[in-house]
Write an enzyme that holds these catalytic residues in place. Sequence first.
Site, mmCIF file in Angstrom:
data_model
loop_
_atom_site.group_PDB
_atom_site.id
_atom_site.type_symbol
_atom_site.label_atom_id
_atom_site.label_comp_id
_atom_site.label_asym_id
_atom_site.label_seq_id
_atom_site.Cartn_x
_atom_site.Cartn_y
_atom_site.Cartn_z
ATOM 1 N N ASP A 36 18.189 39.190 -2.334
ATOM 2 C CA ASP A 36 16.846 39.519 -1.662
ATOM 3 C C ASP A 36 17.069 40.215 -0.539
ATOM 4 O O ASP A 36 18.321 39.226 -0.022
ATOM 5 C CB ASP A 36 15.521 38.267 -1.596
ATOM 6 C CG ASP A 36 15.557 37.240 -0.719
ATOM 7 O OD1 ASP A 36 16.513 36.876 0.096
ATOM 8 O OD2 ASP A 36 15.043 35.951 -1.553
ATOM 9 N N LYS A 65 12.947 42.428 -3.454
ATOM 10 C CA LYS A 65 12.201 41.133 -4.420
ATOM 11 C C LYS A 65 11.066 41.481 -3.541
ATOM 12 O O LYS A 65 10.910 41.141 -2.404
ATOM 13 C CB LYS A 65 13.200 39.804 -4.516
ATOM 14 C CG LYS A 65 12.453 38.807 -5.030
ATOM 15 C CD LYS A 65 13.007 37.347 -4.704
ATOM 16 C CE LYS A 65 12.835 36.947 -3.661
ATOM 17 N NZ LYS A 65 13.875 35.357 -3.345
ATOM 18 N N HIS A 82 17.614 27.567 5.950
ATOM 19 C CA HIS A 82 17.096 29.033 5.157
ATOM 20 C C HIS A 82 16.526 30.753 6.030
ATOM 21 O O HIS A 82 17.406 30.992 5.955
ATOM 22 C CB HIS A 82 15.591 28.639 4.873
ATOM 23 C CG HIS A 82 14.826 29.496 4.051
ATOM 24 N ND1 HIS A 82 15.335 30.179 3.230
ATOM 25 C CD2 HIS A 82 13.602 30.415 4.593
ATOM 26 C CE1 HIS A 82 14.318 31.445 2.411
ATOM 27 N NE2 HIS A 82 13.258 31.348 3.646
ATOM 28 N N ASP A 142 0.732 -1.067 0.012
ATOM 29 C CA ASP A 142 -0.160 0.388 -0.733
ATOM 30 C C ASP A 142 0.903 1.451 -0.259
ATOM 31 O O ASP A 142 0.402 2.600 0.505
ATOM 32 C CB ASP A 142 -1.348 -0.402 1.552
ATOM 33 C CG ASP A 142 -0.390 -0.020 1.904
ATOM 34 O OD1 ASP A 142 0.930 -0.191 2.362
ATOM 35 O OD2 ASP A 142 -1.010 0.235 3.529
#
Length: 350
Positions: free
Chosen positions: A198, A221, A158, A65
């Site tokens: 940015d 940006k 990030h 599955d």
Amino acid sequence: MGLKIFSGTSSKTLSQEVLKHFSNISPLLNDGIKNNIDYLYSKNMLSNLGTSPKLGDIQISRFPDDELNIKINENVRGVSAFIIQSTCPPVNESLMELLLSVDAFKRSSSGEITAIIPYFGYARKDRKDEGRVPISSKLVANLLVTSGVGRILTIDLHAEQIQGFFDIPVDHLYAYPVITNHLKRNLDIENLVVVTPDLGSSKLARNYANRLNTDIAIIDKKRINGEETKVQNLIGDVKGKNALIVDDILSTGGSVVSATEFLKKSGAKKVYIACTHGVFCGNYQEKLKNADYEKIFVTDTVNSDFISDPSLRSSFRVEIVSVSKLLAYAIQHIYMRDSVSSIISSEDIF
Ligand code: R5P
């Protein structure tokens, strides 16, 4: 306690590259190394991995599955287990595989479990900046800690504050020393300016600029949606200069492409691009196809098609800079209970 290194599905190539360094790296620790306990640790570590180091045997298959079925096929009782798995596309699959693997190590009585997540996905949503949205990176951090991870090793988050979402140690490495060394060795770019596409990447740009001894320029940006961005303004001088755009992630390529266009219109000569995590998703091919850049440098934190396909690399002028040695040193230092920040300050080893 021994040391074993395992790879998840998303980081197979990088993990093999990491292992190659173990047969020939020497400890970063210096004077008198042979007389101190760290040397013995180092010898112990190398003998655990052997002279031809191999990745640990973990079997990752599927039930009919589609549920993941994971089994560690060797004894890990008491060992320091390192599992390398970027949570890159397919993001949910990679994350779930990592969580289940860690659970398997925990239930097999391994010692400290370190999740090496070279690219940490779900990092974008790190705060509630509008109503009715999740803080995805916090939830992912909770899941990892609950699964039994004792330590995280990652590269260029990030947002650095994501480290604080974990109530366990996070060793956060940077790729810019590796990339800038590569640039210094392989490119002779004169009259260079480092550009951030940015405001969020301005600290990264400063790090690159310090290493390359250049000025920086900042692009303002605006993100319109997940795939579209618009450049509104440029702070700094790029006229008549060669530009190096630096960013943590190249996802759909929209940011770097619009930055390239704007820089060219603003009088920049050649444009180079350096991004730590080359995700290359969505309609990146369409965006990069006609963009007027010289070369894109990305690391191997993300297992994109560019890692295995030289013709794709040459079509899009992409060059891969490996972070494998950086990770190998970090593993060695974590295992030996030595300083990991000393690796960052020993920038010239990469
Ligand atoms: C955004 O803040 C990041 O630093 C990158 O600029 C972004 O993820 C790049 O995305 P894309 O390549 O899709 O423009």
